[in-house]
Design an enzyme around this catalytic site. Structure first.
Site, mmCIF file in Angstrom:
data_model
loop_
_atom_site.group_PDB
_atom_site.id
_atom_site.type_symbol
_atom_site.label_atom_id
_atom_site.label_comp_id
_atom_site.label_asym_id
_atom_site.label_seq_id
_atom_site.Cartn_x
_atom_site.Cartn_y
_atom_site.Cartn_z
ATOM 1 C CB VAL A 76 47.300 47.785 39.629
ATOM 2 C CG1 VAL A 76 46.805 48.846 38.682
ATOM 3 C CG2 VAL A 76 46.706 46.421 39.283
ATOM 4 C CB CYS A 77 51.504 51.495 38.171
ATOM 5 S SG CYS A 77 52.187 53.152 38.416
ATOM 6 C CB ILE A 78 48.986 53.820 42.948
ATOM 7 C CG1 ILE A 78 47.764 54.561 43.510
ATOM 8 C CG2 ILE A 78 50.286 54.578 43.162
ATOM 9 C CD1 ILE A 78 47.750 54.662 45.017
#
Length: 130
Positions: A76-78
């Protein structure tokens, strides 16, 4: 063939459901998924706080089950997650927020993980987005 799959839309969007069905077909066809990468509104698919009406499919729950059952690398893209309030324990503590809604099997990481997946895969397939 090795695939990297990027999901840009939330779980309730048709493109997220199509991405999940595509990923299932990839594995059923004997291929490999190098990485699943959830970006933009796609990060909502990893939130454990998504509540689905009784008359709708729980695509976020299906994603979780799919990732766990197949032991996939699901990132998941931070930056997108933080912007949308999707936090793991470390980030909730770091930003002094009371709630954690990102748990295993999901992992927060940067866009470099998408780039790496694209380099290591034969195909990068993207679903959703603007």
């Amino acid at each position: 063939m090795k695939f990297a799959i990027a999901v840009f839309s939330p779980a309730h969007a048709p493109s997220s459901r199509r991405a999940l069905r595509f990923a299932e077909a990839v594995l059923a066809g004997g291929h490999e998924i190098a990485r699943l990468f959830f970006y933009q509104d796609g990060v909502h698919s990893a939130s454990s706080n998504v509540i689905v009406p009784q008359d709708e499919q729980d695509i976020a729950g299906q994603w979780r089950t799919f990732v766990e059952n197949n032991r996939l690398d699901a990132v998941v893209c931070i930056a997108a997650a933080l912007r949308r309030g999707v936090l793991d324990e470390a980030e909730a503590s770091r930003y002094q927020r009371p709630a954690v809604n990102l748990q295993q099997p999901w992992e927060l990481s940067g866009l470099g993980q998408l780039h790496e997946a694209a380099q290591n895969a034969d195909r990068l397939v993207c679903f959703g987005g603007d």
